[in-house]
Design a protein around this motif. Structure first.
Motif, mmCIF file in Angstrom:
data_model
loop_
_atom_site.group_PDB
_atom_site.id
_atom_site.type_symbol
_atom_site.label_atom_id
_atom_site.label_comp_id
_atom_site.label_asym_id
_atom_site.label_seq_id
_atom_site.Cartn_x
_atom_site.Cartn_y
_atom_site.Cartn_z
ATOM 1 N N ALA A 100 0.853 -1.200 0.000
ATOM 2 C CA ALA A 100 0.000 0.000 0.000
ATOM 3 C C ALA A 100 0.884 1.243 0.000
ATOM 4 C CB ALA A 100 -0.913 0.003 1.221
ATOM 5 N N ARG A 101 0.536 2.212 -0.832
ATOM 6 C CA ARG A 101 1.368 3.415 -0.930
ATOM 7 C C ARG A 101 1.191 4.323 0.285
ATOM 8 N NH1 ARG A 101 -0.116 5.511 -6.796
ATOM 9 N NH2 ARG A 101 -1.875 4.074 -6.518
ATOM 10 N N VAL A 138 -2.006 10.391 8.161
ATOM 11 C CA VAL A 138 -1.592 9.532 7.055
ATOM 12 C C VAL A 138 -0.073 9.453 7.030
ATOM 13 C CG1 VAL A 138 -1.647 9.170 4.553
ATOM 14 C CG2 VAL A 138 -3.623 10.181 5.703
ATOM 15 N N VAL A 139 0.444 8.249 6.771
ATOM 16 C CA VAL A 139 1.878 8.061 6.533
ATOM 17 C C VAL A 139 2.040 7.276 5.235
ATOM 18 C CG1 VAL A 139 2.418 8.075 8.998
ATOM 19 C CG2 VAL A 139 2.067 5.895 7.830
ATOM 20 N N SER A 140 3.234 7.395 4.654
ATOM 21 C CA SER A 140 3.528 6.621 3.450
ATOM 22 C C SER A 140 3.908 5.191 3.816
ATOM 23 C CB SER A 140 4.650 7.289 2.655
ATOM 24 O OG SER A 140 5.773 7.543 3.480
ATOM 25 N N GLY A 141 3.880 4.315 2.823
ATOM 26 C CA GLY A 141 4.146 2.905 3.080
ATOM 27 C C GLY A 141 5.515 2.644 3.668
ATOM 28 N N ASP A 142 6.534 3.383 3.239
ATOM 29 C CA ASP A 142 7.875 3.163 3.790
ATOM 30 C C ASP A 142 7.942 3.552 5.262
ATOM 31 O OD1 ASP A 142 7.635 5.927 2.761
ATOM 32 O OD2 ASP A 142 9.676 6.140 3.520
ATOM 33 N N VAL A 143 7.158 4.536 5.677
ATOM 34 C CA VAL A 143 7.146 4.948 7.083
ATOM 35 C C VAL A 143 6.545 3.843 7.952
ATOM 36 C CG1 VAL A 143 6.166 6.596 8.732
ATOM 37 C CG2 VAL A 143 7.145 7.413 6.587
#
Length: 380
Positions: A187-188, A261-266
C-alpha cells in the motif's frame, strides 16, 4: 441629588462584589492556571531552543523479546488477504470499540465504502476496523458473538485479544502497524482514524494521488501536528502522564490521533522502531511520535486535518476538507452535503475563491476557535 448618590453607591457596591468574586475565582484556580502556563513555557522552550530528543532511544529502548512480550496478542478476527489482488493507494484502519456497531455501519455506507472509492474515484482503498475485546467481562461473550456475525457479513474486522480501552490505545496502534507492514506492505499510504471522524474521501484521494505523482510519497507523515506539547500532570485528566513514565518537559512532535496519514515506507520504519521500544506509554499518538522520532521521520502540518474539533458546516469548508472530528449522528448528512457537485461550483472560479476566502475567514478566524482548522486555512 440624593438619588444620584444612592445610585453611585449601589454601582460601587456591585463593582466591589464583582471584583471580590473575580479574585476568589482566580485564587482558587491560580495553581492550575500557573501550572498550565509554566508547563507550556518550559515545553516550548525545550522544543524550540534545544529541539533534541535523543534521550528517547535510551530511555524507551527495550530488547526485542521484551517489546514482543508487551504486545504478543493473538488475532481473534483477521483478514490476511484483504489487500491481495490489485494496487492499493490507501489502507485505512478505523479505531473502533466493539459496541460501536452503528458507527461502523455509517462509515461503511459513506466515506469508508471501498466500492465507491473504486468506481467513483478510481482508487484502490481498503478500509478495516481495529478492535480489542469488550472491557466488560460479563457482556464480552454476547458482544463477541455479534462481532463474529458482523464480520461474516462484511469481512472487515481485525481484532486482537487485548481489552479495548483508552489505556490500551497504543496496543491498538501497534496492531494496525503490524498488520499494515506484514499484510499490506505494498500500500502506498496508510491512515489511522477514530470511528467518530469524518474523512472526505474524494479530497483525500486526490491529495494522495498528487503526492504520489510528485514523487513525495517517502518519509511522508501528515496530519494535525502538535509541536512542543507538554505532558499533562493533572491526575484528573485522562491524558495524565506521570513523571515516572515520562519525566521530560516536552513531547516530541506528533500528529493528533483522530486521523493522520503516513507513506508505506514509514509504516516499515515504525514497525521496526516499535520492536525496540517500551510500549507501556498508553497515549497512542504520543507513542507514535516517539516511534517516528526514533525512526527519523518528522510530521508535516496539513491545515485541513482537524484536531479534536468539528469543522464548520459549509460548502467552502467541504471543498478543502480532509478530516473532521466528532461526527456520530450526522455522518450521513455530512457525506451528502460534502460530496454534492454543488460544492465544486461554489468554490471554483475567481469569484468562488474570493467568496470562500471571505466565508472561511469568518468561520475559522475566531479567538475561541480551537482544535478545528486554523485561521491560516482560510487563505490556503
Amino acid at each position: 441629588m440624593f438619588m444620584n448618590f444612592r445610585r453611585i453607591r449601589k454601582c460601587q457596591c456591585v463593582q466591589l462584589l464583582t471584583t471580590c468574586f473575580a479574585l476568589s475565582v482566580l485564587m482558587v484556580s491560580w495553581e492550575q492556571v500557573d501550572h498550565h502556563v509554566v508547563s507550556h513555557m518550559r515545553s516550548y522552550s525545550y522544543r524550540y531552543l534545544v529541539n533534541r530528543y535523543g534521550f528517547l532511544n535510551g530511555s524507551f529502548a527495550v530488547s526485542r523479546g521484551a517489546a514482543l512480550a508487551l504486545n504478543n496478542h493473538s488475532y481473534l478476527l483477521d483478514h490476511a488477504d484483504a489487500c491481495a489482488g490489485g494496487d492499493v493507494l490507501l489502507l485505512l484502519f478505523v479505531k473502533s470499540s466493539p459496541e460501536n456497531l452503528e458507527r461502523r455501519r455509517a462509515i461503511r455506507s459513506t466515506w469508508g465504502n471501498a466500492t465507491y472509492a473504486r468506481q467513483r474515484l478510481g482508487a484502490g482503498v481498503r478500509v478495516l476496523f481495529a478492535l480489542g475485546l469488550h472491557p466488560d467481562a460479563g457482556r464480552r461473550a454476547a458482544v463477541q458473538r455479534g462481532l463474529l456475525a458482523e464480520d461474516r457479513r462484511h469481512g472487515d474486522l481485525v481484532q486482537q485479544d487485548f481489552v479495548d480501552s483508552f489505556h490500551n490505545l497504543t496496543r491498538k496502534l501497534l496492531l494496525q502497524v503490524r498488520w499494515a507492514h506484514t499484510r499490506c506492505g505494498h500500500a502506498r499510504f496508510f491512515m489511522t482514524a477514530d470511528d467518530d471522524v469524518f474523512v472526505h474521501m474524494p479530497n483525500l484521494v486526490r491529495y494522495l494521488e498528487g503526492v504520489a505523482r510528485a514523487g513525495k510519497a517517502r518519509d511522508f507523515w501528515v496530519g494535525r501536528v502538535h509541536r512542543g506539547a507538554p505532558p499533562i500532570r493533572r491526575k484528573d485528566s485522562k491524558y495524565y502522564m506521570s513523571h515516572e513514565m515520562y519525566p521530560w518537559t516536552s513531547y516530541p512532535d506528533y500528529t493528533a490521533g483522530a486521523g493522520y496519514v503516513v507513506s508505506g515506507d514509514v509504516v516499515g520504519k515504525l514497525y521496526r522502531a516499535s520492536a525496540t521500544l517500551n510500549s507501556t506509554l498508553y497515549i497512542d499518538d504520543v507513542f507514535m511520535g516517539i516511534c517516528a522520532t526514533v525512526a527519523g521521520v518528522s510530521p508535516q502540518e496539513h491545515v485541513y486535518f482537524s484536531g479534536e474539533g468539528k469543522a464548520p458546516y459549509h460548502p467552502c469548508i467541504y471543498g478543502a476538507m480532509m478530516t473532521s472530528h466528532g461526527h456520530v449522528t450526522d455522518i450521513h448528512r455530512l457525506w451528502r452535503e460534502a460530496t454534492d457537485p454543488a460544492v465544486t461550483r461554489t468554490c471554483s472560479g475567481l469569484l468562488g475563491r474570493l467568496y470562500c476566502t471571505a466565508v472561511k475567514t469568518v468561520l475559522l478566524c475566531k479567538p475561541y476557535n480551537f482544535n478545528t482548522y486554523p485561521c491560516k486555512a482560510a487563505y490556503s
